[in-house]
Design a protein around this motif. Structure first.
Motif, PDB file in Angstrom:
ATOM      1  N   LEU A   2       0.830  -1.201   0.000  1.00  4.05           N
ATOM      2  CA  LEU A   2       0.000   0.000   0.000  1.00  4.05           C
ATOM      3  C   LEU A   2       0.870   1.258   0.000  1.00  4.05           C
ATOM      4  O   LEU A   2       0.596   2.214  -0.732  1.00  4.05           O
ATOM      5  CB  LEU A   2      -0.930   0.008   1.217  1.00  4.05           C
ATOM      6  N   GLY A   3       1.933   1.241   0.794  1.00  2.00           N
ATOM      7  CA  GLY A   3       2.822   2.397   0.857  1.00  2.00           C
ATOM      8  C   GLY A   3       3.489   2.692  -0.476  1.00  2.00           C
ATOM      9  O   GLY A   3       3.632   3.851  -0.865  1.00  2.00           O
ATOM     10  N   SER A   4       3.876   1.638  -1.190  1.00  2.00           N
ATOM     11  CA  SER A   4       4.549   1.862  -2.469  1.00  2.00           C
ATOM     12  C   SER A   4       3.588   2.433  -3.508  1.00  2.00           C
ATOM     13  O   SER A   4       3.993   3.213  -4.364  1.00  2.00           O
ATOM     14  CB  SER A   4       5.182   0.567  -2.975  1.00  2.00           C
ATOM     15  N   PHE A   5       2.319   2.056  -3.443  1.00  2.00           N
ATOM     16  CA  PHE A   5       1.337   2.605  -4.373  1.00  2.00           C
ATOM     17  C   PHE A   5       0.876   4.003  -3.967  1.00  2.00           C
ATOM     18  O   PHE A   5       0.530   4.818  -4.815  1.00  2.00           O
ATOM     19  CB  PHE A   5       0.116   1.687  -4.486  1.00  2.00           C
ATOM     20  N   ALA A   6       0.871   4.281  -2.683  1.00  5.67           N
ATOM     21  CA  ALA A   6       0.345   5.558  -2.190  1.00  5.67           C
ATOM     22  C   ALA A   6       1.363   6.688  -2.260  1.00  5.67           C
ATOM     23  O   ALA A   6       0.978   7.860  -2.311  1.00  5.67           O
ATOM     24  CB  ALA A   6      -0.137   5.396  -0.750  1.00  5.67           C
ATOM     25  N   ALA A   8       3.609   7.956  -4.523  1.00  5.72           N
ATOM     26  CA  ALA A   8       3.670   8.882  -5.663  1.00  5.72           C
ATOM     27  C   ALA A   8       2.496   9.858  -5.682  1.00  5.72           C
ATOM     28  O   ALA A   8       2.706  11.069  -5.830  1.00  5.72           O
ATOM     29  CB  ALA A   8       3.768   8.114  -6.973  1.00  5.72           C
ATOM     30  N   PRO A   9       1.247   9.396  -5.526  1.00  4.95           N
ATOM     31  CA  PRO A   9       0.145  10.369  -5.530  1.00  4.95           C
ATOM     32  C   PRO A   9       0.198  11.346  -4.352  1.00  4.95           C
ATOM     33  O   PRO A   9      -0.083  12.535  -4.516  1.00  4.95           O
ATOM     34  CB  PRO A   9      -1.122   9.505  -5.448  1.00  4.95           C
ATOM     35  N   VAL A  10       0.575  10.844  -3.184  1.00  7.85           N
ATOM     36  CA  VAL A  10       0.663  11.725  -2.010  1.00  7.85           C
ATOM     37  C   VAL A  10       1.770  12.750  -2.221  1.00  7.85           C
ATOM     38  O   VAL A  10       1.596  13.940  -1.979  1.00  7.85           O
ATOM     39  CB  VAL A  10       0.893  10.911  -0.716  1.00  7.85           C
ATOM     40  N   ARG A  11       2.919  12.283  -2.692  1.00  5.26           N
ATOM     41  CA  ARG A  11       4.053  13.181  -2.939  1.00  5.26           C
ATOM     42  C   ARG A  11       3.700  14.218  -3.998  1.00  5.26           C
ATOM     43  O   ARG A  11       4.070  15.393  -3.878  1.00  5.26           O
ATOM     44  CB  ARG A  11       5.272  12.361  -3.351  1.00  5.26           C
ATOM     45  N   ALA A  12       2.965  13.823  -5.026  1.00  7.05           N
ATOM     46  CA  ALA A  12       2.561  14.776  -6.069  1.00  7.05           C
ATOM     47  C   ALA A  12       1.585  15.812  -5.512  1.00  7.05           C
ATOM     48  O   ALA A  12       1.608  16.967  -5.925  1.00  7.05           O
ATOM     49  CB  ALA A  12       1.928  14.025  -7.239  1.00  7.05           C
ATOM     50  N   GLN A  13       0.773  15.388  -4.576  1.00  8.92           N
ATOM     51  CA  GLN A  13      -0.248  16.278  -4.010  1.00  8.92           C
ATOM     52  C   GLN A  13       0.341  17.274  -3.008  1.00  8.92           C
ATOM     53  O   GLN A  13       0.008  18.452  -3.035  1.00  8.92           O
ATOM     54  CB  GLN A  13      -1.324  15.423  -3.327  1.00  8.92           C
ATOM     55  N   GLY A  45      -2.159  -3.774  13.995  1.00  7.84           N
ATOM     56  CA  GLY A  45      -2.582  -2.649  13.169  1.00  7.84           C
ATOM     57  C   GLY A  45      -1.613  -1.480  13.243  1.00  7.84           C
ATOM     58  O   GLY A  45      -1.286  -0.868  12.225  1.00  7.84           O
ATOM     59  N   VAL A  46      -1.145  -1.206  14.446  1.00 10.89           N
ATOM     60  CA  VAL A  46      -0.195  -0.100  14.634  1.00 10.89           C
ATOM     61  C   VAL A  46       1.131  -0.418  13.939  1.00 10.89           C
ATOM     62  O   VAL A  46       1.743   0.460  13.328  1.00 10.89           O
ATOM     63  CB  VAL A  46       0.004   0.189  16.136  1.00 10.89           C
ATOM     64  N   LEU A  47       1.566  -1.668  14.014  1.00 15.89           N
ATOM     65  CA  LEU A  47       2.800  -2.053  13.322  1.00 15.89           C
ATOM     66  C   LEU A  47       2.638  -1.950  11.811  1.00 15.89           C
ATOM     67  O   LEU A  47       3.586  -1.582  11.111  1.00 15.89           O
ATOM     68  CB  LEU A  47       3.230  -3.461  13.730  1.00 15.89           C
ATOM     69  N   ALA A  48       1.455  -2.254  11.304  1.00 11.77           N
ATOM     70  CA  ALA A  48       1.200  -2.086   9.872  1.00 11.77           C
ATOM     71  C   ALA A  48       1.318  -0.613   9.478  1.00 11.77           C
ATOM     72  O   ALA A  48       1.889  -0.280   8.430  1.00 11.77           O
ATOM     73  CB  ALA A  48      -0.173  -2.638   9.514  1.00 11.77           C
ATOM     74  N   ILE A  49       0.808   0.268  10.316  1.00 14.70           N
ATOM     75  CA  ILE A  49       0.940   1.707  10.065  1.00 14.70           C
ATOM     76  C   ILE A  49       2.407   2.120  10.117  1.00 14.70           C
ATOM     77  O   ILE A  49       2.871   2.922   9.300  1.00 14.70           O
ATOM     78  CB  ILE A  49       0.086   2.513  11.068  1.00 14.70           C
ATOM     79  N   TYR A  50       3.154   1.553  11.061  1.00 18.72           N
ATOM     80  CA  TYR A  50       4.580   1.869  11.155  1.00 18.72           C
ATOM     81  C   TYR A  50       5.318   1.445   9.880  1.00 18.72           C
ATOM     82  O   TYR A  50       6.144   2.189   9.360  1.00 18.72           O
ATOM     83  CB  TYR A  50       5.210   1.202  12.382  1.00 18.72           C
ATOM     84  N   ILE A  51       5.010   0.260   9.382  1.00 14.73           N
ATOM     85  CA  ILE A  51       5.652  -0.219   8.156  1.00 14.73           C
ATOM     86  C   ILE A  51       5.257   0.668   6.975  1.00 14.73           C
ATOM     87  O   ILE A  51       6.084   0.960   6.107  1.00 14.73           O
ATOM     88  CB  ILE A  51       5.298  -1.696   7.889  1.00 14.73           C
ATOM     89  N   LEU A  52       4.003   1.110   6.936  1.00 16.08           N
ATOM     90  CA  LEU A  52       3.566   2.038   5.888  1.00 16.08           C
ATOM     91  C   LEU A  52       4.435   3.290   5.913  1.00 16.08           C
ATOM     92  O   LEU A  52       4.928   3.744   4.875  1.00 16.08           O
ATOM     93  CB  LEU A  52       2.096   2.404   6.083  1.00 16.08           C
ATOM     94  N   HIS A  53       4.652   3.841   7.105  1.00 13.60           N
ATOM     95  CA  HIS A  53       5.502   5.028   7.231  1.00 13.60           C
ATOM     96  C   HIS A  53       6.913   4.745   6.728  1.00 13.60           C
ATOM     97  O   HIS A  53       7.515   5.553   6.028  1.00 13.60           O
ATOM     98  CB  HIS A  53       5.552   5.509   8.691  1.00 13.60           C
ATOM     99  N   ALA A  54       7.445   3.575   7.078  1.00 13.98           N
ATOM    100  CA  ALA A  54       8.814   3.236   6.686  1.00 13.98           C
ATOM    101  C   ALA A  54       8.955   3.145   5.171  1.00 13.98           C
ATOM    102  O   ALA A  54       9.956   3.613   4.601  1.00 13.98           O
ATOM    103  CB  ALA A  54       9.239   1.924   7.344  1.00 13.98           C
ATOM    104  N   VAL A  55       7.976   2.583   4.518  1.00 13.85           N
ATOM    105  CA  VAL A  55       8.018   2.454   3.057  1.00 13.85           C
ATOM    106  C   VAL A  55       7.927   3.833   2.407  1.00 13.85           C
ATOM    107  O   VAL A  55       8.713   4.156   1.510  1.00 13.85           O
ATOM    108  CB  VAL A  55       6.896   1.516   2.560  1.00 13.85           C
ATOM    109  N   VAL A  56       6.989   4.644   2.849  1.00 12.92           N
ATOM    110  CA  VAL A  56       6.818   5.985   2.271  1.00 12.92           C
ATOM    111  C   VAL A  56       8.088   6.812   2.481  1.00 12.92           C
ATOM    112  O   VAL A  56       8.603   7.435   1.546  1.00 12.92           O
ATOM    113  CB  VAL A  56       5.583   6.697   2.865  1.00 12.92           C
ATOM    114  N   TRP A  57       8.630   6.805   3.687  1.00 15.43           N
ATOM    115  CA  TRP A  57       9.833   7.576   3.963  1.00 15.43           C
ATOM    116  C   TRP A  57      10.997   7.075   3.115  1.00 15.43           C
ATOM    117  O   TRP A  57      11.743   7.865   2.542  1.00 15.43           O
ATOM    118  CB  TRP A  57      10.199   7.488   5.448  1.00 15.43           C
TER     119      TRP A  57
END
Length: 71
Positions: A2-6, A8-13, A45-57
């Protein structure tokens, strides 16, 4: 995934800077939340959010590193 797909659009926005700042704040907040829970499902769930942050960063930091000219 999810982080890898999200990213580019977030960064563009909102741009690199805000994406990285929000990502780091999300990571810090998720670790804080993790420290305050004793529930397994909530921790998962919180760890999933943490991993999302790690991928985006990671995507943003690596992209910026590649854009900086080498001397």
């Amino acid at each position: 995934m999810l982080g890898s797909f999200a990213t580019a659009p977030v960064r563009a926005q909102i741009g690199y800077r805000r994406t990285i700042v929000v990502s780091l704040l999300t990571g810090a907040g998720s670790l804080l939340a993790l420290s305050g829970t004793t529930s397994g499902p909530i921790a998962a769930g919180v760890l999933a959010i943490y991993i999302l942050h790690a991928v985006v960063w990671s995507i943003c930091a690596t992209s910026l590193r590649q854009r900086v000219p080498h001397s």
